[in-house]
Design a protein around this motif. Structure first.
Motif, PDB file in Angstrom:
ATOM      1  N   ASP A 112       0.814  -1.217   0.000  1.00 49.46           N
ATOM      2  CA  ASP A 112       0.000   0.000   0.000  1.00 49.46           C
ATOM      3  C   ASP A 112       0.848   1.267   0.000  1.00 49.46           C
ATOM      4  O   ASP A 112       0.312   2.359   0.255  1.00 49.46           O
ATOM      5  N   ALA A 113       2.149   1.125  -0.267  1.00 44.12           N
ATOM      6  CA  ALA A 113       3.089   2.235  -0.034  1.00 44.12           C
ATOM      7  C   ALA A 113       2.562   3.601  -0.487  1.00 44.12           C
ATOM      8  O   ALA A 113       2.616   4.568   0.272  1.00 44.12           O
ATOM      9  N   ALA A 114       2.065   3.704  -1.691  1.00 44.91           N
ATOM     10  CA  ALA A 114       1.737   5.031  -2.240  1.00 44.91           C
ATOM     11  C   ALA A 114       0.270   5.416  -2.023  1.00 44.91           C
ATOM     12  O   ALA A 114      -0.154   6.485  -2.441  1.00 44.91           O
ATOM     13  N   ASP A 115      -0.499   4.549  -1.375  1.00 44.40           N
ATOM     14  CA  ASP A 115      -1.939   4.801  -1.192  1.00 44.40           C
ATOM     15  C   ASP A 115      -2.157   5.540   0.133  1.00 44.40           C
ATOM     16  O   ASP A 115      -1.871   5.001   1.202  1.00 44.40           O
ATOM     17  N   ASN A 116      -2.654   6.763   0.065  1.00 46.91           N
ATOM     18  CA  ASN A 116      -2.859   7.561   1.279  1.00 46.91           C
ATOM     19  C   ASN A 116      -4.297   7.525   1.789  1.00 46.91           C
ATOM     20  O   ASN A 116      -4.674   8.332   2.640  1.00 46.91           O
ATOM     21  N   SER A 117      -5.125   6.615   1.281  1.00 48.60           N
ATOM     22  CA  SER A 117      -6.494   6.539   1.797  1.00 48.60           C
ATOM     23  C   SER A 117      -6.448   6.115   3.269  1.00 48.60           C
ATOM     24  O   SER A 117      -5.464   5.506   3.715  1.00 48.60           O
TER      25      SER A 117
END
Ligand code: CMC
Length: 376
Positions: A112-117
């Motif tokens: 999920d590294a780039a997912d800021n949800s």
């Protein structure tokens, strides 16, 4: 530009927050409205993590699911390539440097590294909170030429950390001590490392980046690094009989005494008494009461002479040292707990984000004419 200038941002309110309340005059600390004194008595670190992230105490069912996720081997284990990377580091690399590097590297393996949800950040927060103790324990063993111990999902986060360090089943007192220490360090409003984490999050950067910022800020001796410096002081004092004269001389020499003073508390830090009690119990169990005796004398003299009071960092190290934990592991242990608070603040920042960008009062040169290099 209308501006308020306070060196070190003292007493400047930079945001609203629902996570943590400090009453600096009364010496009270609340997480989401619950007094840490009560949480220490009745709660567990895992439950406190849930409280900080979700804002409410969990139902039994929610707590079970949360503990299962946090303590699962899938979330606790390190990617094998990261362990290979750790083996390449010079043995003299300090545990705090390894933690900073390791957390940054963990981002590269996180799905999920780039997912800021909110959902993805919560999943990453669970993984990081679960992985950090494994990382700290793995390095401690690797630098001693030993093989890392695999996590045991039946043990709590506190108990499992002690287990992964030694490879032996932890005693109840060691587990309890760690659990309480983790509860007490979990959050502390807009302290320097949390502020650093929030500044990073406020650029809409990701959780791992924010946590690396937090670790970097925590490392310094005016913040989390103070617990290591306290133990260096105890080592220099050597015996309780020498403590009174030693500390009076240090004060006369205008030394900064680590483990004392606070930007917000005007009285004793409410966390210190719990850590003193645990350090004292552990010291008695292992037959070494000297650390606490030295620190009690130091506390009496510093409080009398300077009217500054013990903070969270004064007694924690004495408890860890009684378990045989090396001094340079103390600040990483602080980080293993504070990751819960950092993550709560990143979630809160992302939920109501505005870039954090203060101003400086410019005291440099007025406009200057550029001088070509041959004429300087
Ligand atoms: N030893 C000696 N004098 C001190 C100390 C101390 N530990 N703390 C404050 N003072 C004095 C300082 O010399 C200054 O005196 P004066 O006004 O005569 O120059 C006055 O108290 C105010 O100090 P300050 O540095 O301006 O206060 P601050 O709010 O900027 O600093 C602090 C807060 C925590 C950095 C400071 O108290 C300190 O350096 N303490 C030692 C390091 C430490 O224990 N840090 C852990 C803090 S709590 C947990 C955490 O965040 O990790």
């Amino acid at each position: 530009m209308s501006s308020v200038f306070k060196e070190g941002l003292e007493d400047i309110v930079v945001s609203t927050s629902e996570i943590c309340f400090i009453d600096g005059r009364e010496g009270r600390l609340l997480y989401r409205g619950y007094d840490v004194d009560e949480l220490v008595q009745h709660s567990s670190f895992e439950e406190v993590v849930y409280l900080l992230w979700n804002g409410t105490l969990p139902s039994r069912k929610d707590l079970e699911a949360h503990v299962k996720a946090l303590n699962s081997t899938a979330n606790r284990k390190l990617p094998p390539k990261l362990v290979t990377m750790l083996r390449q580091l010079p043995k003299k690399t300090t545990p705090m440097e390894v933690l900073r590097t390791g957390v940054s590297a963990l981002a590269a393996f996180d799905p999920d590294a780039a997912d800021n949800s909110r959902e993805a950040t919560t999943r990453k927060a669970i993984r990081l909170t679960a992985q950090m103790p494994t990382l700290v324990a793995a390095w401690e063993r690797l630098r001693r030429g030993k093989t890392p111990v695999a996590p045991n999902p039946k043990l709590s986060l506190a108990g499992n950390f002690v287990y992964m360090l030694s490879g032996k089943k932890p005693t109840d007192l060691a587990t309890k001590t760690f659990d309480v220490a983790l509860i007490l360090h979990a959050d502390h409003e807009f302290n320097a490392s949390t502020f650093a984490a929030r500044v990073t999050a406020a650029t809409l950067s990701d959780l791992h980046s924010a946590i690396v910022s937090g670790i970097g800020a925590l490392k310094g001796p005016l913040h989390g690094g103070a617990n290591e410096q306290v133990m260096r002081m105890v080592e220099q004092i050597k015996t309780p009989e020498r403590a009174d004269a030693w500390i009076r001389k240090a004060l006369a020499d205008k030394a900064r005494i680590m483990g004392f003073g606070h930007r917000v508390y005007r009285v004793e830090d409410p966390r210190a008494k719990h850590l003193r009690r645990l350090a004292s119990e552990l010291g008695k169990q292992v037959g070494n009461t000297s650390y606490v005796k030295i620190l009690d004398t130091v506390a009496r003299v510093v409080t009398e002479e300077k009217k500054i009071y013990p903070n969270v960092d004064l007694y924690s190290g004495a408890a860890y040292a009684s378990m045989g934990i090396p001094t340079d592991e103390f600040t990483p242990i602080f980080a293993m707990s504070r990751v819960a608070g950092w993550a709560a603040h990143v979630l809160e920042q992302h939920a109501h984000n505005r870039l954090i960008r203060p101003r400086a009062e410019y005291t440099g040169h007025a406009r200057q004419q550029y001088v070509p290099i041959e004429r300087r």
